[in-house]
Design a protein around this motif. Structure first.
Motif, PDB file in Angstrom:
ATOM      1  N   GLY A  14       0.770  -1.233   0.000  1.00 25.06           N
ATOM      2  CA  GLY A  14       0.000   0.000   0.000  1.00 25.06           C
ATOM      3  C   GLY A  14       0.801   1.283   0.000  1.00 25.06           C
ATOM      4  N   ASP A  36      -2.225  -5.961   1.511  1.00 24.74           N
ATOM      5  CA  ASP A  36      -1.972  -5.001   2.594  1.00 24.74           C
ATOM      6  C   ASP A  36      -3.167  -5.033   3.530  1.00 24.74           C
ATOM      7  N   ASN A  38      -4.377  -2.243   4.673  1.00 26.97           N
ATOM      8  CA  ASN A  38      -5.021  -0.956   4.415  1.00 26.97           C
ATOM      9  C   ASN A  38      -5.589  -0.928   2.995  1.00 26.97           C
ATOM     10  N   GLN A  39      -6.896  -1.063   2.867  1.00 26.23           N
ATOM     11  CA  GLN A  39      -7.509  -1.131   1.540  1.00 26.23           C
ATOM     12  C   GLN A  39      -7.384   0.180   0.777  1.00 26.23           C
ATOM     13  N   LYS A  40      -7.527   1.301   1.453  1.00 23.93           N
ATOM     14  CA  LYS A  40      -7.419   2.592   0.769  1.00 23.93           C
ATOM     15  C   LYS A  40      -6.037   2.759   0.145  1.00 23.93           C
ATOM     16  N   ALA A  41      -5.003   2.383   0.887  1.00 24.74           N
ATOM     17  CA  ALA A  41      -3.646   2.474   0.363  1.00 24.74           C
ATOM     18  C   ALA A  41      -3.467   1.529  -0.821  1.00 24.74           C
ATOM     19  N   GLN A  60      -7.102  -7.365   0.810  1.00 22.35           N
ATOM     20  CA  GLN A  60      -6.920  -6.854   2.163  1.00 22.35           C
ATOM     21  C   GLN A  60      -6.702  -8.034   3.099  1.00 22.35           C
ATOM     22  N   ASP A  62      -4.532  -9.416   6.905  1.00 22.03           N
ATOM     23  CA  ASP A  62      -3.636  -9.304   8.054  1.00 22.03           C
ATOM     24  C   ASP A  62      -2.695 -10.492   7.985  1.00 22.03           C
TER      25      ASP A  62
END
Length: 252
Positions: A14, A36, A38-41, A60, A62
């Protein structure tokens, strides 16, 4: 490895190093599985890759959660039909001294602080490396696994947890190179020095100044310099079981 239409998974894709790796490999024609938490990234990295005309999908995940990692790598092969490479880049910093004495009082690094870094940097690398190997073998795809270590693997003040994790992922790479060669899978690691990334920006200014003063070339490294090393390892079929130190000459 010919990167054109090869499928490469990148964790921590990301931002920072991961994002630059994705863009660099996209320039070379690789298809990207971007991982990642962080989906937005991830969406930003995907946009940059799509602009270069390659297939790029986001996941996305972890990396400390086994079930999530297993599912994601299964999904990657379903979506792309193969997996040819993995860059284990996801990592965090939680710096602190092992013990610290101030005004006669002794404080210590908590187990939580230690485990947080080990879980992401080491356990995450193990899980993703394992699942990537499984998918490469099951799809009969010759592949490459690259772990991102650090020159801190030699030991660095205030980084008991980080240094331990980065020494371990380097050792994983050399071990995997020996174990997985029979399946046509190479493994290697990169040990960057001080690189201009959001993670490095978390360091205390005095610590950063001390590190920069130690670098013989007189500056921090660029993310593109590490990304180009990733590309070099993928394309050079005779690299396996080695740790490439890309650090401007610094030795900790």
């Amino acid at each position: 490895m010919d990167l054109k239409q090869s499928v490469i998974a990148i964790t921590g894709a990301g931002q920072g190093l991961g994002q630059m790796m994705a863009v660099t490999l996209a320039h070379a024609g690789a298809e990207l599985a971007l991982l990642d938490v962080n989906q937005k990234a991830l969406d930003d990295t995907k946009r940059q890759c799509l602009m270069l005309g390659v297939k790029a999908l986001t996941y996305q995940v972890d990396v400390t959660q086994e079930a999530q990692v297993e599912q994601v790598f299964s999904d990657v092969v379903i979506d792309f039909g193969q997996l040819n490479g993995l860059v284990n880049n996801a990592g965090i910093l939680r710096d602190g001294l092992l013990v610290k004495v101030k005004d006669g009082q002794v404080s210590k690094m908590s187990l939580e602080q230690f485990n947080a870094v080990i879980d992401v940097n080491l356990t995450g690398t193990f899980l993703c490396g394992r699942e990537a190997a499984v998918q490469m073998i099951e799809t009969q795809s010759q592949g490459v696994i690259i772990n991102i270590s650090s020159v801190a693997r030699a030991g660095n003040i205030g980084q008991t947890n980080y240094a331990a994790s980065k020494a371990a992922v380097a050792t994983l790479a050399t071990t995997w190179a020996k174990e997985l060669a029979r399946y046509g899978i190479r493994a290697a690691a990169i040990a960057p020095g001080v690189i201009e990334t959001p993670m490095a920006a978390q360091m205390k200014p005095e610590a950063m100044a001390r590190l920069e003063a130690m670098i013989p070339v007189g500056r921090m490294g660029k993310t593109a310099e590490i990304a180009n090393t990733v590309k070099f390892i993928f394309e050079n079929d005779y690299i396996s079981g080695r740790i490439l130190e890309i650090d401007g000459g610094i030795r900790m």
